[in-house]
Write a protein that holds these residues in place. Structure first.
Motif, PDB file in Angstrom:
ATOM      1  N   TRP A 228     -10.021   9.747  -4.332  1.00 61.29           N
ATOM      2  CA  TRP A 228      -9.910   8.362  -4.254  1.00 61.29           C
ATOM      3  C   TRP A 228      -8.582   8.125  -3.379  1.00 61.29           C
ATOM      4  O   TRP A 228      -8.652   7.359  -2.311  1.00 61.29           O
ATOM      5  CB  TRP A 228      -9.684   7.880  -5.875  1.00 61.29           C
TER       6      TRP A 228
ATOM      7  N   ASN B 189       0.834  -1.199  -0.015  1.00 62.05           N
ATOM      8  CA  ASN B 189       0.107  -0.072  -0.101  1.00 62.05           C
ATOM      9  C   ASN B 189       0.751   1.426   0.168  1.00 62.05           C
ATOM     10  O   ASN B 189       0.562   2.146  -0.784  1.00 62.05           O
ATOM     11  CB  ASN B 189      -0.870   0.153   1.131  1.00 62.05           C
TER      12      ASN B 189
ATOM     13  N   LEU C 207      -7.158  -2.138  -3.578  1.00 60.92           N
ATOM     14  CA  LEU C 207      -7.801  -0.664  -4.126  1.00 60.92           C
ATOM     15  C   LEU C 207      -6.549   0.143  -4.271  1.00 60.92           C
ATOM     16  O   LEU C 207      -6.708   1.176  -5.069  1.00 60.92           O
ATOM     17  CB  LEU C 207      -8.419  -0.041  -2.866  1.00 60.92           C
ATOM     18  N   THR C 208      -5.507   0.244  -3.349  1.00 62.13           N
ATOM     19  CA  THR C 208      -4.460   1.074  -3.756  1.00 62.13           C
ATOM     20  C   THR C 208      -3.574   0.656  -4.896  1.00 62.13           C
ATOM     21  O   THR C 208      -2.850   1.492  -5.725  1.00 62.13           O
ATOM     22  CB  THR C 208      -3.399   1.112  -2.638  1.00 62.13           C
TER      23      THR C 208
ATOM     24  N   ASN D 227      -9.259   9.431   0.111  1.00 60.27           N
ATOM     25  CA  ASN D 227     -10.092   8.558   1.039  1.00 60.27           C
ATOM     26  C   ASN D 227      -9.200   7.133   1.455  1.00 60.27           C
ATOM     27  O   ASN D 227      -9.453   6.888   2.724  1.00 60.27           O
ATOM     28  CB  ASN D 227     -11.048   8.062   0.005  1.00 60.27           C
ATOM     29  N   TYR D 228      -8.339   6.735   0.600  1.00 63.54           N
ATOM     30  CA  TYR D 228      -7.765   5.417   0.894  1.00 63.54           C
ATOM     31  C   TYR D 228      -6.615   5.828   2.015  1.00 63.54           C
ATOM     32  O   TYR D 228      -6.393   5.098   2.921  1.00 63.54           O
ATOM     33  CB  TYR D 228      -6.765   4.942  -0.180  1.00 63.54           C
ATOM     34  N   THR D 229      -5.941   7.080   1.903  1.00 52.26           N
ATOM     35  CA  THR D 229      -5.018   7.287   2.958  1.00 52.26           C
ATOM     36  C   THR D 229      -5.714   7.611   4.205  1.00 52.26           C
ATOM     37  O   THR D 229      -5.096   7.192   5.284  1.00 52.26           O
ATOM     38  CB  THR D 229      -4.362   8.756   2.467  1.00 52.26           C
TER      39      THR D 229
ATOM     40  N   LEU E 140       0.603   3.610  -3.146  1.00 48.51           N
ATOM     41  CA  LEU E 140      -0.026   4.877  -2.900  1.00 48.51           C
ATOM     42  C   LEU E 140       0.957   6.018  -2.826  1.00 48.51           C
ATOM     43  O   LEU E 140       0.378   7.176  -3.462  1.00 48.51           O
ATOM     44  CB  LEU E 140      -0.461   4.777  -1.307  1.00 48.51           C
TER      45      LEU E 140
ATOM     46  N   LEU F  40      -7.339  -3.127   1.622  1.00 46.25           N
ATOM     47  CA  LEU F  40      -6.838  -2.069   0.640  1.00 46.25           C
ATOM     48  C   LEU F  40      -5.617  -2.074  -0.395  1.00 46.25           C
ATOM     49  O   LEU F  40      -5.373  -1.440  -0.905  1.00 46.25           O
ATOM     50  CB  LEU F  40      -6.207  -0.784   1.611  1.00 46.25           C
TER      51      LEU F  40
END
Length: 466
Positions: free
Chosen positions: A369, A311, A392-393, A372-374, A315, A389
């Motif tokens: 996006w 991630n 998604l990442t 939100n993930y962070t 990211l 995650l």
């Protein structure tokens, strides 16, 4: 003195004065600290460094002296080690134990404002990917040997996985490490290619073949580079990050102490039998990174067995590329407000506004996006983030490439084709002008022919011609 009004798309919404639920006082203070340091250390000459293909020799030490290298490590930071070497705060008074993934986002975003991955890659990539294998899987003795100097910036390290014949397919790694007769050393032979920061690195966290074919024969070593007998290195010039020191490394009977082994030897084939909660086992770390080694620019980096590190890598790539896209798009936006064609600005052309709007929609959707993930990563345990995650990442990282392709191509087109491919789209009339001209011409011809047909059907006045 009042600040100038920012150009649309030049900053993320929260820095354009819009409210956000994500950032607290610590994050806002950190952003100002990072901006000031980047403005001082990178922005004035970063573009010129990339054009020249190199950065000043003292740039890394300047970042180290400011404790501005440490934010490249994933959250949570290695607090015990940082305290042990005397680093208790980051610039601006941020305590190392308070550093979270939103601080990572801010640091990464601010660093990328220079508009190129070269100058930033020259000082971030090595520590970001070379240190974690030792921290996560190295023995206490191995950490004692290397970590203090690496965290303080006294020594540099890189990650060395890729070879001329082994890119994403890491199981094809051919660099060998065989034990010496006295059992005290590994003797390393082979080549590594596309190794970012290699030119300046004292060490490499290196994937080597200690056993038979396939991933099960692979291990990781801390291999000495600079001033080491048998090691030769030369720069590889690459588009987009020339100043990052991408390197071709040749290893000819390089002696590496057996104590430099990271984790255990040759455990790569265990991944298929490993469940998520076992991924922290040092004996299985190679299996995990072999299972998923994405290409980061032109260099394959080590993926650590806890998905939180996946991630982190993906990211930070997504954040950097989003900011590069933002630099390109906002620069084009500002240009279109001033550049005139056909007695009006480019911004007055509907087709230009349409192009900018489409890019802006992609850019801001991608940023939302990322935020939100962070934020999720600041609220989830490593295990939960690993499970939920990772995919998604990976999508956010993949989408970053699509966004920058769109924004950069559009920017180059609107600037008059100042790029390789768009440059072919300008001579003889720019693409937007040609598209508009084509449709207007087609409409004009259609209307003319329709009128002629109507006249032919109706015929002259008083005529009976149909």
């Amino acid at each position: 003195m009042s600040k100038p009004v920012p150009v649309p798309f030049s900053e993320p919404p929260w820095l354009m004065g819009l409210p956000s639920a994500y950032y607290n006082h610590s994050h806002k203070k950190w952003q100002k600290t990072c901006r000031a340091l980047v403005d001082r250390l990178l922005m004035p000459e970063g573009g010129e460094w990339e054009r020249a293909g190199d950065v000043p020799l003292d740039l890394y030490s300047k970042f180290a002296d400011a404790n501005f290298l440490i934010p490249n490590l994933s959250s949570p930071l290695p607090v015990k080690w940082l305290h042990k070497v005397g680093i208790k705060e980051l610039p601006g008074g941020l305590k190392v134990e308070d550093f979270d993934y939103l601080h990572t986002l801010i640091y990464t975003d601010e660093m990328a404002r220079v508009g190129s991955l070269g100058p930033t890659g020259a000082i971030t990539t090595g520590i970001a990917f070379g240190v974690p294998p030792i921290l996560k899987f190295g023995s206490h003795e191995l950490q004692e040997k290397f970590i203090p100097d690496l965290l303080l910036g006294k020594k540099r390290i890189c990650i060395a996985i890729t070879e001329p014949e082994a890119g994403s397919d890491v199981s094809n790694i051919a660099t060998t490490a065989t034990r010496s007769k006295d059992g005290k050393h590994f003797i390393v032979n082979g080549t590594k290619k596309w190794i970012t920061n290699g030119l300046w690195s004292h060490y490499a966290s290196m994937a080597v073949r200690t056993g038979g074919p396939g991933p099960g024969g692979l291990s990781m070593l801390v291999v000495p580079l600079l001033s080491t007998p048998g090691v030769s290195m030369r720069r590889i010039r690459v588009g987009g990050q020339t100043a990052a020191g991408t390197t071709f490394i040749e290893l000819d009977d390089v002696k590496v102490p057996v104590e430099n082994l990271i984790g255990q030897e040759g455990m790569g084939m265990k991944y298929g039998k490993t469940k998520l909660h076992n991924l922290g086992n040092p004996s299985l770390f190679l299996a995990s990174f072999l299972s998923s080694c994405p290409v980061y620019m032109l260099d394959v980096k080590l993926n650590l067995p806890v998905m939180q590190n996946f991630n982190h890598e993906r990211l930070t790539i997504a954040i950097s590329v989003n900011r590069l896209s933002r630099v390109a798009l906002s620069s084009a936006f500002a240009y279109c407000l001033k550049r005139e064609a056909f007695s009006k600005t480019l911004m007055d052309q509907p087709v230009v506004r349409h192009r900018l709007a489409k890019c802006g929609a992609d850019l801001e959707a991608h940023w939302a996006w990322i935020e939100n993930y962070t934020y999720m990563m600041t609220k989830m345990s490593e295990e939960d983030a690993s499970r939920e995650l990772g995919g998604l990442t990976a999508l956010a990282k993949a989408q970053a490439g699509r966004v920058i392709e769109t924004c950069a191509s559009t920017a180059m087109l609107l600037f008059g084709g100042n790029g390789e491919v768009p440059g072919a789209r300008i001579p003889g009339g720019s693409e937007d002008v040609m598209l508009d001209l084509a449709v207007r011409q087609l409409v004009k011809n259609f209307q003319r022919k329709t009128k002629e047909l109507e006249t032919e059907i109706e015929g002259p006045a008083g005529s009976s011609k149909l």
